[in-house]
Design a protein around this motif. Structure first.
Motif, mmCIF file in Angstrom:
data_model
loop_
_atom_site.group_PDB
_atom_site.id
_atom_site.type_symbol
_atom_site.label_atom_id
_atom_site.label_comp_id
_atom_site.label_asym_id
_atom_site.label_seq_id
_atom_site.Cartn_x
_atom_site.Cartn_y
_atom_site.Cartn_z
ATOM 1 N N GLY A 156 0.777 -1.232 0.000
ATOM 2 C CA GLY A 156 0.000 0.000 0.000
ATOM 3 C C GLY A 156 0.804 1.276 0.000
ATOM 4 N N ASP A 157 2.033 1.248 0.528
ATOM 5 C CA ASP A 157 2.813 2.475 0.620
ATOM 6 C C ASP A 157 3.851 2.579 -0.491
ATOM 7 O OD1 ASP A 157 4.200 0.317 1.607
ATOM 8 O OD2 ASP A 157 5.152 1.405 3.256
ATOM 9 N N SER A 158 3.621 1.893 -1.602
ATOM 10 C CA SER A 158 4.556 1.927 -2.725
ATOM 11 C C SER A 158 4.412 3.233 -3.498
ATOM 12 C CB SER A 158 4.310 0.736 -3.652
ATOM 13 O OG SER A 158 2.982 0.747 -4.136
ATOM 14 N N ASN A 159 5.325 3.440 -4.459
ATOM 15 C CA ASN A 159 5.251 4.637 -5.306
ATOM 16 C C ASN A 159 5.346 4.241 -6.772
ATOM 17 O OD1 ASN A 159 8.021 4.202 -5.865
ATOM 18 N ND2 ASN A 159 8.613 5.441 -4.098
ATOM 19 N N GLU A 160 5.503 5.249 -7.642
ATOM 20 C CA GLU A 160 5.429 5.026 -9.082
ATOM 21 C C GLU A 160 6.547 4.140 -9.630
ATOM 22 O OE1 GLU A 160 5.004 7.846 -7.553
ATOM 23 O OE2 GLU A 160 2.908 8.300 -7.987
ATOM 24 N N SER A 161 7.623 3.955 -8.867
ATOM 25 C CA SER A 161 8.711 3.103 -9.330
ATOM 26 C C SER A 161 8.390 1.619 -9.163
ATOM 27 C CB SER A 161 10.008 3.426 -8.571
ATOM 28 O OG SER A 161 9.874 3.098 -7.185
ATOM 29 N N ASN A 162 7.324 1.318 -8.431
ATOM 30 C CA ASN A 162 6.924 -0.062 -8.190
ATOM 31 C C ASN A 162 5.994 -0.558 -9.301
ATOM 32 O OD1 ASN A 162 4.595 -1.892 -6.741
ATOM 33 N ND2 ASN A 162 6.633 -2.374 -5.959
ATOM 34 N N GLY A 163 6.237 -1.773 -9.786
ATOM 35 C CA GLY A 163 5.484 -2.303 -10.916
ATOM 36 C C GLY A 163 3.983 -2.344 -10.695
ATOM 37 N N ILE A 168 -1.542 -0.195 -11.727
ATOM 38 C CA ILE A 168 -2.836 0.272 -11.227
ATOM 39 C C ILE A 168 -3.042 1.747 -11.553
ATOM 40 C CG2 ILE A 168 -4.178 0.702 -9.121
ATOM 41 C CD1 ILE A 168 -2.897 -1.840 -7.953
ATOM 42 N N THR A 169 -1.988 2.548 -11.418
ATOM 43 C CA THR A 169 -2.090 3.976 -11.760
ATOM 44 C C THR A 169 -2.472 4.163 -13.222
ATOM 45 O OG1 THR A 169 -0.442 4.572 -10.086
ATOM 46 C CG2 THR A 169 -0.848 6.171 -11.833
ATOM 47 N N ASP A 170 -1.833 3.397 -14.106
ATOM 48 C CA ASP A 170 -2.144 3.501 -15.540
ATOM 49 C C ASP A 170 -3.565 3.026 -15.831
ATOM 50 O OD1 ASP A 170 0.343 4.513 -16.030
ATOM 51 O OD2 ASP A 170 1.200 2.656 -16.815
ATOM 52 N N ALA A 171 -3.994 1.972 -15.135
ATOM 53 C CA ALA A 171 -5.356 1.472 -15.340
ATOM 54 C C ALA A 171 -6.389 2.512 -14.941
ATOM 55 C CB ALA A 171 -5.561 0.188 -14.543
ATOM 56 N N ILE A 172 -6.117 3.223 -13.835
ATOM 57 C CA ILE A 172 -7.064 4.225 -13.341
ATOM 58 C C ILE A 172 -7.056 5.475 -14.206
ATOM 59 C CG2 ILE A 172 -7.535 5.818 -11.420
ATOM 60 C CD1 ILE A 172 -6.537 3.638 -9.508
ATOM 61 N N SER A 273 -5.720 -8.745 -1.244
ATOM 62 C CA SER A 273 -5.760 -7.715 -0.192
ATOM 63 C C SER A 273 -4.675 -6.671 -0.413
ATOM 64 C CB SER A 273 -5.578 -8.369 1.179
ATOM 65 O OG SER A 273 -6.618 -9.269 1.464
ATOM 66 N N GLY A 274 -3.510 -7.150 -0.863
ATOM 67 C CA GLY A 274 -2.433 -6.215 -1.143
ATOM 68 C C GLY A 274 -2.762 -5.278 -2.285
ATOM 69 N N ILE A 275 -3.434 -5.804 -3.313
ATOM 70 C CA ILE A 275 -3.853 -4.962 -4.445
ATOM 71 C C ILE A 275 -4.820 -3.881 -3.972
ATOM 72 C CG2 ILE A 275 -5.176 -4.940 -6.598
ATOM 73 C CD1 ILE A 275 -2.395 -6.042 -6.959
ATOM 74 N N ASN A 281 -4.317 3.467 -1.555
ATOM 75 C CA ASN A 281 -3.245 4.446 -1.397
ATOM 76 C C ASN A 281 -3.187 5.396 -2.590
ATOM 77 O OD1 ASN A 281 -0.834 5.529 -0.094
ATOM 78 N ND2 ASN A 281 0.325 4.532 -1.717
ATOM 79 N N ILE A 282 -3.327 4.857 -3.798
ATOM 80 C CA ILE A 282 -3.307 5.687 -5.004
ATOM 81 C C ILE A 282 -4.498 6.645 -5.016
ATOM 82 C CG2 ILE A 282 -3.584 5.628 -7.515
ATOM 83 C CD1 ILE A 282 -1.968 3.001 -7.483
ATOM 84 N N ASN A 283 -5.674 6.142 -4.679
ATOM 85 C CA ASN A 283 -6.867 6.991 -4.655
ATOM 86 C C ASN A 283 -6.727 8.116 -3.644
ATOM 87 O OD1 ASN A 283 -8.352 5.775 -6.681
ATOM 88 N ND2 ASN A 283 -9.301 4.299 -5.326
ATOM 89 N N LYS A 284 -6.123 7.798 -2.504
ATOM 90 C CA LYS A 284 -5.920 8.821 -1.475
ATOM 91 C C LYS A 284 -5.000 9.920 -1.987
ATOM 92 C CE LYS A 284 -3.184 7.819 1.891
ATOM 93 N NZ LYS A 284 -2.633 7.145 3.107
ATOM 94 N N LYS A 285 -3.934 9.515 -2.693
ATOM 95 C CA LYS A 285 -3.002 10.508 -3.238
ATOM 96 C C LYS A 285 -3.687 11.395 -4.271
ATOM 97 C CE LYS A 285 1.262 7.871 -2.563
ATOM 98 N NZ LYS A 285 2.373 7.133 -3.227
#
Length: 294
Positions: A156-163, A168-172, A273-275, A281-285
């Motif tokens: 949950g606390d990953s950033n854009e460098s994480n696969g 997920i960011t690109d999908a959203i 659950s991890g997904i 986390n992404i939505n919160k950002k």
């Protein structure tokens, strides 16, 4: 117990630091930037480990070093082979020499699954070289060496460098994921908290050995995207570039010359659950960003 960690300001490092601090272990983080973790048991020192002399107060009071610092991005490492040599091999030699000189007799080295096979290009070669050097050097100097090879981290606390975070960011935001390989590529995902818990257990054991920290079940990339699609309730498109490269493994990082035991992970976070954690986390950002833009 007092522990030195190098590269502790990165994604994996901060999770390990929090695990150690929560268990009453005093930590010194050596990195180019601070971790922004506020805790009475944590001290931090900004050092260029490759070029600067390592000067810390009472180094012999530390019982272990967890060495994470170095090139973490495979593509960048392969684009800069000589920098990769410096950051992954030369720097590792410098850190373990510091360990020996100061009687710190337990060295945990963060290697890679790419050290096990013939993939990974210069990145994989650098990790394999470090393992070979460390085994011999630690053996000759009576240092307990724990080599950890971690699968594909997510959380949950990953950033854009994480696969997973990037997918997920690109999908959203783009309604499309572009993946360099094929839909049948296999990865071994492990939640960052489970990996950090394992490092803590290895630290307590203080035993020499090789530890492959990977998820219980390999998963095909196409199934990863199906899980993300189902959780998001989104029909985003996926474009597979099907690049033919020996840098990334397709099905397994192992070859018959390298057989090591897989550490008995006490996994607490399943993949789905991890997904959900990453999505939340992404939505919160993005919600925070939207507020700033109003």
């Amino acid at each position: 117990m007092k522990v030195i960690i190098t590269g502790g300001s990165g994604y994996f490092g901060k999770n390990i630091i929090n695990k150690l601090l929560n268990n009453g272990i005093e930590v010194l983080n050596i990195d180019l930037v601070k971790s922004n973790i506020d805790h009475d048991l944590l001290s931090e020192k900004l050092i260029d480990l490759l070029n600067d002399e390592i000067k810390i107060k009472n180094p012999k009071n530390y019982s272990s070093i967890i060495h994470l610092a170095g090139y973490a991005n495979l593509e960048e490492a392969n684009s800069n082979p000589f920098k990769c040599l410096d950051l992954n091999v030369k720097m590792t030699m410098k850190i373990v020499e510091f360990s020996v000189k100061n009687n710190i007799n337990h060295f945990i080295y963060s290697s890679s699954m790419y050290a096990l096979g013939k993939h990974g290009g210069f990145y994989g070669v650098s990790k394999k070289s470090c393992e070979l050097f460390l085994r011999e050097y630690c053996s000759q100097n009576n240092v307990k060496l724990s080599i950890i090879r971690v699968g594909s981290l997510f959380g949950g606390d990953s950033n854009e460098s994480n696969g997973i975070h990037r997918y997920i960011t690109d999908a959203i935001n783009k309604n499309e994921i572009i993946y360099r390989g094929t839909k049948n590529d296999i990865r071994f995902y492990i939640h960052v908290r489970d990996a950090s818990n394992s490092v803590f257990e290895i630290l307590k054991e203080r035993k020499s050995g090789n530890y492959n920290l990977i998820g219980s079940h390999p998963v095909k990339i196409i199934d990863v995207f199906r899980i993300i699609s189902e959780i998001l309730e989104s029909n985003f498109s996926v474009k597979y570039l099907q690049e033919n490269s020996n840098k990334h493994y397709k099905y397994t990082p192992y070859n018959y010359e390298n057989i090591d035991r897989v550490y008995d992970l006490k996994q607490s976070v399943d993949f789905g659950s991890g997904i959900i954690e990453v999505i939340a986390n992404i939505n919160k950002k993005w919600q925070y960003f939207s507020i700033l833009m109003v």
